[in-house]
Motif scaffolding. Structure first.
Motif, PDB file in Angstrom:
ATOM      1  N   MET A 125       0.823  -1.215   0.000  1.00 14.80           N
ATOM      2  CA  MET A 125       0.000   0.000   0.000  1.00 14.80           C
ATOM      3  C   MET A 125       0.856   1.263   0.000  1.00 14.80           C
ATOM      4  O   MET A 125       0.524   2.250  -0.654  1.00 14.80           O
ATOM      5  N   LEU A 126       1.975   1.234   0.721  1.00  8.70           N
ATOM      6  CA  LEU A 126       2.879   2.388   0.712  1.00  8.70           C
ATOM      7  C   LEU A 126       3.379   2.667  -0.695  1.00  8.70           C
ATOM      8  O   LEU A 126       3.496   3.827  -1.122  1.00  8.70           O
ATOM      9  N   ASN A 127       3.694   1.594  -1.424  1.00 12.20           N
ATOM     10  CA  ASN A 127       4.165   1.745  -2.802  1.00 12.20           C
ATOM     11  C   ASN A 127       3.047   2.210  -3.734  1.00 12.20           C
ATOM     12  O   ASN A 127       3.215   3.148  -4.510  1.00 12.20           O
ATOM     13  N   LYS A 128       1.904   1.540  -3.654  1.00 11.81           N
ATOM     14  CA  LYS A 128       0.825   1.803  -4.611  1.00 11.81           C
ATOM     15  C   LYS A 128       0.264   3.210  -4.469  1.00 11.81           C
ATOM     16  O   LYS A 128      -0.026   3.882  -5.469  1.00 11.81           O
ATOM     17  N   TYR A 129       0.121   3.674  -3.240  1.00 10.54           N
ATOM     18  CA  TYR A 129      -0.531   4.964  -3.013  1.00 10.54           C
ATOM     19  C   TYR A 129       0.462   6.077  -2.680  1.00 10.54           C
ATOM     20  O   TYR A 129       0.051   7.189  -2.352  1.00 10.54           O
ATOM     21  N   ASN A 130       1.765   5.774  -2.775  1.00 13.21           N
ATOM     22  CA  ASN A 130       2.807   6.789  -2.572  1.00 13.21           C
ATOM     23  C   ASN A 130       2.527   7.611  -1.314  1.00 13.21           C
ATOM     24  O   ASN A 130       2.489   8.841  -1.329  1.00 13.21           O
ATOM     25  N   ALA A 131       2.309   6.903  -0.218  1.00  9.88           N
ATOM     26  CA  ALA A 131       1.922   7.559   1.029  1.00  9.88           C
ATOM     27  C   ALA A 131       3.136   8.118   1.753  1.00  9.88           C
ATOM     28  O   ALA A 131       4.198   7.490   1.803  1.00  9.88           O
ATOM     29  N   SER A 132       2.957   9.305   2.316  1.00  6.95           N
ATOM     30  CA  SER A 132       3.993   9.902   3.159  1.00  6.95           C
ATOM     31  C   SER A 132       3.850   9.438   4.603  1.00  6.95           C
ATOM     32  O   SER A 132       4.844   9.341   5.323  1.00  6.95           O
ATOM     33  N   LEU A 133       2.606   9.170   5.024  1.00  6.98           N
ATOM     34  CA  LEU A 133       2.321   8.773   6.400  1.00  6.98           C
ATOM     35  C   LEU A 133       1.386   7.574   6.386  1.00  6.98           C
ATOM     36  O   LEU A 133       0.555   7.428   5.485  1.00  6.98           O
ATOM     37  N   PHE A 134       1.518   6.724   7.405  1.00  8.48           N
ATOM     38  CA  PHE A 134       0.630   5.578   7.558  1.00  8.48           C
ATOM     39  C   PHE A 134       0.316   5.434   9.041  1.00  8.48           C
ATOM     40  O   PHE A 134       1.188   5.091   9.838  1.00  8.48           O
ATOM     41  N   ALA A 135      -0.944   5.707   9.417  1.00 10.23           N
ATOM     42  CA  ALA A 135      -1.389   5.544  10.806  1.00 10.23           C
ATOM     43  C   ALA A 135      -1.980   4.151  10.969  1.00 10.23           C
ATOM     44  O   ALA A 135      -2.925   3.784  10.267  1.00 10.23           O
ATOM     45  N   ILE A 136      -1.436   3.371  11.899  1.00  7.42           N
ATOM     46  CA  ILE A 136      -1.817   1.965  12.055  1.00  7.42           C
ATOM     47  C   ILE A 136      -2.388   1.743  13.450  1.00  7.42           C
ATOM     48  O   ILE A 136      -1.828   2.195  14.450  1.00  7.42           O
ATOM     49  N   SER A 137      -3.522   1.028  13.496  1.00  4.56           N
ATOM     50  CA  SER A 137      -4.124   0.616  14.769  1.00  4.56           C
ATOM     51  C   SER A 137      -3.983  -0.898  14.923  1.00  4.56           C
ATOM     52  O   SER A 137      -3.836  -1.619  13.935  1.00  4.56           O
ATOM     53  N   GLU A 138      -4.067  -1.354  16.170  1.00  9.93           N
ATOM     54  CA  GLU A 138      -3.900  -2.785  16.496  1.00  9.93           C
ATOM     55  C   GLU A 138      -2.636  -3.338  15.844  1.00  9.93           C
ATOM     56  O   GLU A 138      -2.674  -4.277  15.039  1.00  9.93           O
ATOM     57  N   THR A 139      -1.514  -2.777  16.220  1.00 11.19           N
ATOM     58  CA  THR A 139      -0.227  -3.231  15.673  1.00 11.19           C
ATOM     59  C   THR A 139       0.192  -4.580  16.247  1.00 11.19           C
ATOM     60  O   THR A 139       0.974  -5.297  15.633  1.00 11.19           O
ATOM     61  N   TRP A 140      -0.279  -4.893  17.464  1.00  9.43           N
ATOM     62  CA  TRP A 140       0.060  -6.142  18.145  1.00  9.43           C
ATOM     63  C   TRP A 140       1.573  -6.288  18.290  1.00  9.43           C
ATOM     64  O   TRP A 140       2.147  -7.362  18.055  1.00  9.43           O
ATOM     65  N   LEU A 141       2.228  -5.223  18.688  1.00 11.27           N
ATOM     66  CA  LEU A 141       3.674  -5.238  18.906  1.00 11.27           C
ATOM     67  C   LEU A 141       3.973  -5.078  20.391  1.00 11.27           C
ATOM     68  O   LEU A 141       3.353  -4.252  21.067  1.00 11.27           O
ATOM     69  N   LYS A 142       4.914  -5.837  20.886  1.00  9.68           N
ATOM     70  CA  LYS A 142       5.384  -5.655  22.256  1.00  9.68           C
ATOM     71  C   LYS A 142       6.468  -4.571  22.271  1.00  9.68           C
ATOM     72  O   LYS A 142       7.116  -4.314  21.253  1.00  9.68           O
ATOM     73  N   PRO A 143       6.707  -3.936  23.421  1.00 10.46           N
ATOM     74  CA  PRO A 143       7.686  -2.842  23.472  1.00 10.46           C
ATOM     75  C   PRO A 143       9.086  -3.244  23.021  1.00 10.46           C
ATOM     76  O   PRO A 143       9.829  -2.410  22.494  1.00 10.46           O
ATOM     77  N   ASP A 144       9.465  -4.518  23.208  1.00 12.29           N
ATOM     78  CA  ASP A 144      10.809  -4.936  22.826  1.00 12.29           C
ATOM     79  C   ASP A 144      10.871  -5.570  21.435  1.00 12.29           C
ATOM     80  O   ASP A 144      11.923  -6.039  21.001  1.00 12.29           O
ATOM     81  N   SER A 145       9.737  -5.599  20.720  1.00 13.73           N
ATOM     82  CA  SER A 145       9.736  -6.208  19.388  1.00 13.73           C
ATOM     83  C   SER A 145      10.268  -5.229  18.349  1.00 13.73           C
ATOM     84  O   SER A 145      10.195  -4.007  18.520  1.00 13.73           O
ATOM     85  N   ILE A 146      10.797  -5.765  17.254  1.00 21.01           N
ATOM     86  CA  ILE A 146      11.391  -4.959  16.192  1.00 21.01           C
ATOM     87  C   ILE A 146      10.439  -4.925  14.998  1.00 21.01           C
ATOM     88  O   ILE A 146       9.959  -5.969  14.551  1.00 21.01           O
TER      89      ILE A 146
END
Length: 622
Positions: free
Chosen positions: A26-47
């Motif tokens: 989607m970043l490629n197709k829509y040439n987005a400068s910003l992407f706001a994401i909800s429910e990332t399901w990431l822990k604080p120490d995850s990469i």
């Protein structure tokens, strides 16, 4: 209000790691400068890294929920510090004078919405808030309104906040369920007319549809990619022969009409190189910011994604139980296949590694599998820090003095050493044989232009260098640098001292600097000026030698039941603190030949720096 931001994406992805390929697409197709994401399901120490983007995150310790903002590295921004909210995730950044917020509210309640009300009171205006609020109301496209939806609407009215949603559902529901539009895009009134809002037709493996927010009047901004600094393609055969011939032809036609003015002489040479390159080499594509597909992606992956999209489209047109089951099955199959392909691709890559494979190629492929690089926390330097950053590099007290007239003692002025004579073609060719292309200076000329010149053109360039050396007058373009601020790892982005300056100088001047450096090295090594314990910046020596010496001293002391005392010093801004009058005195004491000393002093005096090609941010440094 004209907003200097390009396309913005918003999505409840339900696991950023498993949907990473879809995010990149989607970043490629829509040439987005910003992407706001909800429910990332990431822990604080995850990469979680995506090439070309910085990632601001607010993670939960249990690995669910979470919010993030992906910001293209060509966009100037700085993160905003927000209070800790335990009941929802929120992250914010100041982007081009607009506050961008990504939020996820998993379970709305009166207390949670009161905290959101407090958040609205402290956010800098104008702002754009994107996220999943889990509140239903007919005002933004839901079939029914809920109690908490009414409260949220009252809060938005109280703060005079506008809703960008068009009324389209933002979440895929079952055949017998009500339409749901719980993903909201809200903003201050002065931004409402600046954007258009729409949902994308595919959910890309989530049960929420991505949202595309586009500026009403698109314009080129810092968020758009810049032309690459090395803008030419050199791969085609035979082009270098044409380049050499064109440069020789242009210089031979102009050489007889040249004056003794060094600026004209230098401009003639640089213009001949640039014109010949423009007529010879094709240009690279602009740095469009496209992120390459992962190496494990193949036609089978594309086909399963196509089947998933067709199933979603069919269900959207006819929301029956049968079509809903087809969508669910397509989602499961696509998720399973993509996971298997990634594992299979990684195994093939590991089996292909052998002792003969270059380590750089191995790491290059690892980065391709990760689809990421280590992002900087801030791209560029905030506008309010530019003055203090430049004042550190070039204090206001530095004089705008192009030439310092140096009176050397007779022992240096009358020096008949060959080291005080003009440079030879052999010295120039020796320097050019060891250089490699890197980011060029403001003129855009890379080392390869000089390294591929024929003898007659090199003689013209050598004559230019020697005229500069013998006269002591440095062309202004030789003394102009582009400085790129890079945030140091782990440093606070709102302090000017946290940025490391990377200076890009014109290679025409850098080659001359290398010629001087080679003679200085010979003088210093031949006269034994440096002690044997000096290891850094010396040929045949490295800092590993000092480590080996220290380890040896420690082992000897241990064997003799003695102690070793080591002192480690780090001088802050050591090179920036050198005064020219002190340097001049040191050159005199070392009896450095006049030609070399004069070049060093005059090259360093009145040097002009431009802050990352921003012409109104330029200073003189010493």
């Amino acid at each position: 209000m004209s907003v200097q931001i390009q396309n913005i994406l918003q999505w409840n992805c339900r696991s950023a790691v498993s949907k990473k390929t879809e995010i990149i697409y989607m970043l490629n197709k829509y040439n987005a400068s910003l992407f706001a994401i909800s429910e990332t399901w990431l822990k604080p120490d995850s990469i979680f890294k995506i090439n070309g983007f910085s990632c601001l995150r607010d993670d939960r310790s249990d690995g669910y929920g979470g919010a993030a903002i992906l910001i293209r590295n060509t966009v100037s921004y700085y993160p905003l510090s927000l209070p800790l909210f335990n009941d929802f995730s929120v992250v914010a950044a100041q982007v081009n004078n607009t506050c961008i917020v990504s939020i996820y509210i998993p379970s709305p309640s009166s207390s949670v919405l009161q905290q959101f009300n407090n958040l609205l009171s402290i956010l800098p205006r104008p702002f754009l808030i994107l996220g999943d609020f889990n509140c239903h109301h007919t005002s933004w496209g839901c079939t029914l309104s809920s109690y908490y939806g009414d409260i949220l609407l009252d809060i938005l009215d109280e703060h005079n906040i506008c809703i960008l949603n068009s009324g389209s559902p933002t979440r895929r529901t079952g055949p017998k369920e009500n339409l749901s539009a719980i993903d909201l895009s809200i903003c201050t009134p002065n931004l409402a007319s600046s954007f258009t809002w729409r949902t994308l037709p595919s959910s890309y493996g989530s049960d929420h549809f991505p949202i595309l927010i586009s500026p009403t009047h698109p314009c080129r901004s810092p968020g758009l990619p810049k032309q690459p600094r090395l803008k030419y393609k050199f791969g085609a055969d035979g082009l270098w022969d044409r380049f050499r011939t064109l440069v020789e032809f242009k210089l031979s036609n102009l050489q007889n009409s040249l004056s003794d003015n060094l600026i004209d002489y230098n401009n003639t040479f640089t213009n001949a190189l640039i014109q010949a390159a423009d007529e010879t080499f094709p240009l690279k594509n602009s740095a469009n910011g496209r992120i390459p597909s992962p190496p494990w992606w193949d036609k089978e992956c594309s086909q399963i994604v196509k089947v998933r999209k067709e199933a979603e489209k069919k269900y959207k047109n006819d929301m029956t139980e049968g079509n809903f089951k087809i969508v669910c099955d397509a989602m499961v199959k696509a998720r399973k296949l993509l996971k298997e392909k990634k594992i299979e691709g990684w195994k093939k890559f590991c089996l292909s590694i052998s002792p003969n494979v270059n380590a750089s190629i191995v790491w290059q492929n690892i980065r391709k599998f990760r689809n990421g690089v280590t992002p900087s926390n801030v791209s560029g330097i905030p506008p309010n820090l530019r003055n203090s950053f430049l004042n550190r590099l070039a204090p206001p007290s530095v004089p705008e003095q192009d030439i310092i007239y140096v009176n050397f003692p007779p022992s240096i002025t009358n020096n008949q050493s060959p080291l005080n004579s003009p440079f030879t073609m052999k010295e120039l060719q020796g320097v050019l044989s060891s250089v490699k292309d890197s980011a060029p200076g403001e003129d855009g000329i890379p080392y390869s232009f000089l390294a591929n010149l024929n003898t007659s053109s090199l003689e013209f360039y050598l004559d230019l260098i020697n005229k500069v050396m013998l006269s002591g007058k440095i062309p202004p373009s030789w003394k102009t640098q582009t400085v790129i601020p890079i945030l140091k790892p782990g440093k606070p982005p709102l302090e000017h001292s946290s940025y490391r300056p990377i200076a890009l100088s014109p290679v025409i001047a850098k080659v001359a600097e290398n010629l001087v450096k080679n003679r200085l090295e010979w003088i210093i090594e031949n006269r034994g000026i440096l002690p044997e314990s000096q290891f850094g910046f010396r040929k045949g020596k490295s800092t590993l030698d000092s480590v080996a010496t220290l380890v040896t001293d420690i082992r000897v002391a241990f064997s003799q039941n003695q102690s070793v005392l080591a002192v480690f010093l780090d001088l802050e801004s050591a090179y920036d603190s050198v005064l020219l009058n002190v340097l001049k005195k040191k050159l005199e004491l070392l009896q450095i030949p006049e030609m070399l000393s004069r070049f060093i002093i005059n090259l360093l005096s009145g040097r002009k720096i431009n802050l990352d090609q921003t012409q109104d941010d330029s200073r003189f440094s010493s």
